[in-house]
Scaffold this active site. Structure first.
Site, PDB file in Angstrom:
ATOM      1  N   LYS A   1       0.871  -1.194   0.000  1.00 41.64           N
ATOM      2  CA  LYS A   1       0.000   0.000   0.000  1.00 41.64           C
ATOM      3  C   LYS A   1       0.893   1.224   0.000  1.00 41.64           C
ATOM      4  CE  LYS A   1      -4.463   0.885   0.240  1.00 41.64           C
ATOM      5  NZ  LYS A   1      -5.554   0.063  -0.318  1.00 41.64           N
TER       6      LYS A   1
HETATM    7  P1  NAD Z   1     -12.876   7.829  -3.186  1.00 37.11           P
HETATM    8  O1  NAD Z   1     -11.881   8.847  -2.821  1.00 37.11           O
HETATM    9  O2  NAD Z   1     -13.269   7.690  -4.603  1.00 37.11           O
HETATM   10  O3  NAD Z   1     -14.209   8.046  -2.350  1.00 37.11           O
HETATM   11  C1  NAD Z   1     -14.232   8.192  -0.969  1.00 37.11           C
HETATM   12  C2  NAD Z   1     -15.628   8.653  -0.581  1.00 37.11           C
HETATM   13  O4  NAD Z   1     -15.701   8.659   0.857  1.00 37.11           O
HETATM   14  C3  NAD Z   1     -15.957  10.078  -1.040  1.00 37.11           C
HETATM   15  O5  NAD Z   1     -17.303  10.139  -1.444  1.00 37.11           O
HETATM   16  C4  NAD Z   1     -15.765  10.916   0.230  1.00 37.11           C
HETATM   17  O6  NAD Z   1     -16.563  12.088   0.247  1.00 37.11           O
HETATM   18  C5  NAD Z   1     -16.229   9.922   1.275  1.00 37.11           C
HETATM   19  N1  NAD Z   1     -15.714  10.235   2.607  1.00 37.11           N
HETATM   20  C6  NAD Z   1     -14.473  10.624   2.952  1.00 37.11           C
HETATM   21  N2  NAD Z   1     -14.428  10.841   4.278  1.00 37.11           N
HETATM   22  C7  NAD Z   1     -15.667  10.564   4.759  1.00 37.11           C
HETATM   23  C8  NAD Z   1     -16.264  10.603   6.043  1.00 37.11           C
HETATM   24  N3  NAD Z   1     -15.547  10.983   7.117  1.00 37.11           N
HETATM   25  N4  NAD Z   1     -17.559  10.244   6.165  1.00 37.11           N
HETATM   26  C9  NAD Z   1     -18.277   9.865   5.081  1.00 37.11           C
HETATM   27  N5  NAD Z   1     -17.784   9.819   3.850  1.00 37.11           N
HETATM   28  C10 NAD Z   1     -16.499  10.163   3.696  1.00 37.11           C
HETATM   29  O7  NAD Z   1     -12.297   6.442  -2.593  1.00 37.11           O
HETATM   30  P2  NAD Z   1     -12.667   4.976  -3.046  1.00 37.11           P
HETATM   31  O8  NAD Z   1     -11.657   4.504  -4.012  1.00 37.11           O
HETATM   32  O9  NAD Z   1     -14.109   4.896  -3.348  1.00 37.11           O
HETATM   33  O10 NAD Z   1     -12.345   4.183  -1.690  1.00 37.11           O
HETATM   34  C11 NAD Z   1     -13.291   4.094  -0.633  1.00 37.11           C
HETATM   35  C12 NAD Z   1     -12.876   2.961   0.289  1.00 37.11           C
HETATM   36  O11 NAD Z   1     -12.836   1.735  -0.456  1.00 37.11           O
HETATM   37  C13 NAD Z   1     -11.498   3.097   0.917  1.00 37.11           C
HETATM   38  O12 NAD Z   1     -11.531   2.529   2.207  1.00 37.11           O
HETATM   39  C14 NAD Z   1     -10.623   2.264   0.015  1.00 37.11           C
HETATM   40  O13 NAD Z   1      -9.448   1.817   0.682  1.00 37.11           O
HETATM   41  C15 NAD Z   1     -11.567   1.137  -0.289  1.00 37.11           C
HETATM   42  N6  NAD Z   1     -11.244   0.377  -1.510  1.00 37.11           N
HETATM   43  C16 NAD Z   1     -11.154   0.995  -2.708  1.00 37.11           C
HETATM   44  C17 NAD Z   1     -10.901   0.257  -3.851  1.00 37.11           C
HETATM   45  C18 NAD Z   1     -10.857   0.862  -5.225  1.00 37.11           C
HETATM   46  O14 NAD Z   1     -10.817   0.096  -6.211  1.00 37.11           O
HETATM   47  N7  NAD Z   1     -10.927   2.163  -5.366  1.00 37.11           N
HETATM   48  C19 NAD Z   1     -10.706  -1.140  -3.748  1.00 37.11           C
HETATM   49  C20 NAD Z   1     -10.821  -1.746  -2.496  1.00 37.11           C
HETATM   50  C21 NAD Z   1     -11.091  -0.969  -1.383  1.00 37.11           C
END
Ligand code: NAD
Length: 441
Positions: free
Chosen positions: A113
């Site tokens: 990561k």
């Molecule tokens: P992103 O940046 O696209 O979206 C994050 C979202 O969370 C945004 O809508 C933001 O406004 C919201 N957010 C941030 N802080 C917040 C809070 N305190 N309360 C409520 N909402 C909040 O990120 P993403 O890629 O969608 O990732 C989201 C989660 O999924 C993370 O934990 C990431 O590690 C996990 N994840 C992502 C992927 C991927 O393919 N992108 C894969 C596996 C896991």
């Protein structure tokens, strides 16, 4: 009994993942001496500090990390996040989770990561480009198609991946470098289906769990009331895909707050409003709620898809859902796990629920190495097969370790959860590889 006061709370993801790992060890059986120490600690941690010229001509220094947790099963694999709250601890915990996720999904990768401490909301596109390029230059050969392969995570996207690829390619001319990073735009060797892969994997995993009749009172996604915290890359696809599968999306939030509608929200309207106004809040004909309201709202399936440690000792008792699907990494603390278990709320753990992203990243990597482009049907079919396989392996292990529960209960541990079963499966699988490789000289 007031469970909330009797369980010590810790919101640090690093501590939470160590607690989860140590709890799972109760069902793993005997491991070779030294194995636990080897499995729990990262193989390599890289810190870099670098400076860029800001748009106003000032110079600012940023701090970034790349942690390689384990690469016994293949090159490191894991996202890069840009967030002001990034810490070495957090990235280390997320790298370890990637090891368990890739191992459970049976893709030939280890876990890694990365992150840069920065607030993308206050940076221009040009500043983000300079941060990304400089970060990649500083990382040098720490990343590479056969050593450690980044992907998108919070506040990084296809464009960030394109900059990573381009910078690495300039530094390593004369070879096919597409496989150095996944989650790229299609034109640069990205895979069809990667943008919604994490959400789609979440849907397949939820369908499997429901089909196995282990969620009390829930027989189908069709008609289920679903609340989603986070409307980013993952949460955005989840609301679309669950809605298409017949669910009623009753609440959605982002970092500025949330919206709810008892009769159900239209995902396209929610996402169009967020795109235009920067937040889901303010969508006409909806009720504005807080993120705390969302986590406690009346729904069947709660999907945290934002950041870690959102459901903890102080709010786990208010969750009304029957099933929590961890689309985010680490959204529940250990105390929340314990409270939800006593309340019979099933938790589908992150290393299964959000594995769709890394599975399609693996497909992208294979396509890049072979100079191939698969069609969407092939990607989705293969993704489904792998998710079905992971859920099946987790449930087989769950059945098995529940039978050994008497011994473990004597040590004071509650019955195994799905998280325990997922981790036990992954730990045993990786331990076997390590013993076969005989890595200790
Ligand atoms: P992103 O940046 O696209 O979206 C994050 C979202 O969370 C945004 O809508 C933001 O406004 C919201 N957010 C941030 N802080 C917040 C809070 N305190 N309360 C409520 N909402 C909040 O990120 P993403 O890629 O969608 O990732 C989201 C989660 O999924 C993370 O934990 C990431 O590690 C996990 N994840 C992502 C992927 C991927 O393919 N992108 C894969 C596996 C896991």
């Amino acid at each position: 009994m007031n469970t909330r006061q009797s369980i010590p709370e810790n919101l640090d993801l690093y501590i939470v993942t160590q607690q989860q790992f140590e709890r799972a060890l109760n069902w793993v059986g005997d491991l070779k001496a030294g194995m636990v120490d080897y499995l729990i600690n990262p193989k390599r941690t890289t810190h870099v500090r670098f400076s860029i010229i800001m748009d106003d001509n000032s110079v600012r220094t940023f701090h970034g990390f790349r942690v390689l947790h384990n690469r016994a099963r293949g090159p490191g694999k894991g996202g890069i996040r840009y967030h002001p709250a990034v810490t070495e601890h957090e990235i280390t915990a997320l790298a370890a989770q990637m090891t368990w996720k890739t191992t459970l999904a049976n893709v030939p990768f280890g876990g890694a990561k990365g992150g840069v401490i920065c607030d993308t909301k206050n940076l221009s596109r040009a500043e983000l480009r300079r941060i990304t390029r400089r970060f990649v230059i500083e990382l040098g050969d720490v990343i590479g198609p056969h050593t450690d392969i980044p992907a998108p995570d919070m506040y990084t996207d296809q464009q960030t991946m394109a900059w990573i690829y381009d910078t690495f390619d300039v530094l390593h001319p004369g070879q096919n470098n597409r496989a150095v990073v996944t989650g790229k735009p299609l034109e640069l060797g990205g895979s069809v289906g990667r943008d919604e892969a994490t959400g789609r994997g979440c849907l397949y995993a939820t369908q499997q769990i429901i089909a196995r009749r282990i969620v009390p009172g829930l027989r189908s996604i069709a008609g289920a009331r679903v609340a989603v915290q986070g409307a980013g890359q993952v949460g955005g696809s989840i609301i679309r895909l669950f809605h298409d599968a017949g669910a009623r999306i009753v609440a959605v939030s982002d970092s500025a707050g949330g919206v709810a509608a008892h009769g159900g929200l239209n995902p396209e309207e929610v996402l169009a409003h967020k795109k235009e106004c920067g937040s889901v809040v303010g969508l006409p004909e909806t009720v504005t709620i807080t993120n705390d309201d969302l986590l406690a709202c009346d729904c069947d399936i709660l999907i945290p898809a934002a950041i870690e440690s959102q459901i903890h000792a102080d709010n786990a008792g208010s969750v009304k859902a029957r099933l929590i699907v961890e689309a985010a990494n680490g959204p529940l603390t250990s105390a929340a796990d314990a409270i939800l278990q006593t309340r019979n709320v099933l938790v589908l753990p992150d290393i299964v629920a959000n594995a769709g992203g890394v599975i399609v990243s693996y497909f992208e990597w294979v396509q890049n190495l072979e100079n191939q482009q698969w069609d969407l049907d092939k990607v989705e079919r293969r993704l489904e097969q792998r998710i079905v396989g992971s859920v099946g392996d987790m449930l087989d292990c769950w059945d098995l370790i529940k039978k050994n529960q008497k011994t473990v209960a004597r040590k004071g541990h509650s019955a195994p959860t799905l998280r325990d079963a997922a981790l036990v499966t992954a730990i045993k699988r990786l331990a076997k590889v390590i013993l076969q490789r005989d890595i200790w000289m």
